[in-house]
Design an enzyme around this catalytic site. Structure first.
Site, PDB file in Angstrom:
ATOM      1  N   HIS A  78     -31.856  31.768 -15.254  1.00 49.61           N
ATOM      2  CA  HIS A  78     -30.602  31.835 -14.507  1.00 49.61           C
ATOM      3  C   HIS A  78     -29.474  31.224 -15.319  1.00 49.61           C
ATOM      4  O   HIS A  78     -29.306  30.003 -15.361  1.00 49.61           O
ATOM      5  CB  HIS A  78     -30.740  31.118 -13.161  1.00 49.61           C
ATOM      6  CG  HIS A  78     -29.491  31.163 -12.339  1.00 49.61           C
ATOM      7  ND1 HIS A  78     -29.140  30.176 -11.444  1.00 49.61           N
ATOM      8  CD2 HIS A  78     -28.488  32.083 -12.303  1.00 49.61           C
ATOM      9  CE1 HIS A  78     -27.996  30.479 -10.892  1.00 49.61           C
ATOM     10  NE2 HIS A  78     -27.576  31.639 -11.394  1.00 49.61           N
TER      11      HIS A  78
ATOM     12  N   GLU B 226     -30.961  27.494 -15.595  1.00 52.51           N
ATOM     13  CA  GLU B 226     -32.074  27.101 -14.732  1.00 52.51           C
ATOM     14  C   GLU B 226     -33.280  27.974 -15.092  1.00 52.51           C
ATOM     15  O   GLU B 226     -33.201  29.201 -15.038  1.00 52.51           O
ATOM     16  CB  GLU B 226     -31.707  27.288 -13.260  1.00 52.51           C
ATOM     17  CG  GLU B 226     -30.663  26.300 -12.760  1.00 52.51           C
ATOM     18  CD  GLU B 226     -30.344  26.489 -11.289  1.00 52.51           C
ATOM     19  OE1 GLU B 226     -30.203  25.489 -10.576  1.00 52.51           O
ATOM     20  OE2 GLU B 226     -30.229  27.667 -10.849  1.00 52.51           O
TER      21      GLU B 226
END
Length: 263
Positions: free
Chosen positions: A128, A140
């Site tokens: 992410h 992430e």
């Protein structure tokens, strides 16, 4: 960059990631149509020019999935819809090498579900990245339980090669940032609905009073109101009526020229 990176998608995340990667080595962008190819090439070029990035012809854009045959790390960055993403991964089999790491840039969907759809959960990772990709340092990383140690190492190494800070997070809807952020963003909309405050007033208060680089309503516009609503539904947060109304009117935010603000 030791990986041969390929990115599927032509939106802001895909093109931003391609621009960053191209400063470190060659990158392939897979588009869905000739028009998307032209659009992606223009987007990446404009982004690099704006930010002063030198890519030295390192970006190749194609609509032929066979360009993925040499990729060692494939990143899917298409529309935030579970069925569309799952279909992409199911259709990808046979087009990428057996050793390639498979990654999705989903901001809220269960990584484990997409990993199963790929048929190779041991090689899968949620990657992410945040928009605008060239300016945002965080990635992430969310792994399915089946992810191998090699997959974890290579995902972290790619982030480091791209100049990003990787933080491993649980595979829970919204991960960390969106799970905490979107309730706040939608509460800003509800405050506007309750009080009649203008969007600019709320954004100015949060920028100058809370030190936020961008106000919450401007941030919703940047993300896209349709994408924001999809994230809200995924993390089980009620979508404010104003957001639904603006989406119905086609006022999706910055990409449409108007949302809470006009661009």
């Amino acid at each position: 960059m030791s990986e041969r990176l390929a990115i599927a998608g032509t939106g802001a995340i895909a093109c931003g990631l391609a621009a960053v990667a191209a400063t470190r080595g060659e990158v392939t962008v897979l588009a869905r149509s000739e028009a998307s190819c032209d659009e992606a090439s223009a987007k990446v070029g404009a982004l690099c020019d704006k930010l002063g990035l030198s890519v030295n012809g390192n970006v190749r854009v194609s609509r032929d999935p066979d360009v993925l045959r040499d990729a060692t790390f494939v990143v899917e960055a298409i529309v935030e819809d579970p069925e569309t993403k799952a279909a992409f991964w199911r259709d990808l089999n046979g087009h990428v090498p057996a050793e390639a790491v498979l990654a999705t840039t989903t901001s809220s969907l269960p990584v484990s579900d997409l990993a199963r759809a790929s048929g190779h959960p041991e090689r899968f990772v949620g990657l992410h990245v945040f928009n605008p990709v060239p300016r945002m340092d965080l990635v992430e990383l969310a792994f399915p339980e089946e992810a191998s140690d090699a997959t974890r190492r290579r995902a972290r190494a790619l982030c480091e090669a791209l100049g990003k800070t990787a933080v491993e997070v649980p595979d829970t809807p919204g991960f960390v940032v969106n799970r905490l952020l979107f309730p706040l963003l939608f509460e800003a909309v509800r405050l506007m609905e309750r009080t009649g405050l203008q969007a600019e007033a709320i954004d100015t208060c949060m920028r100058l009073g809370a030190g936020h680089p961008m106000g919450p309503l401007a941030l919703l516009d940047l993300v896209g109101l349709d994408v924001s609503a999809a994230i809200g539904r995924t993390i089980d947060v009620e979508i404010p009526a104003t957001v639904d109304r603006l989406i119905a009117e086609g006022r999706l935010g910055r990409k449409a020229g108007h949302g809470f603000h006009t661009y």
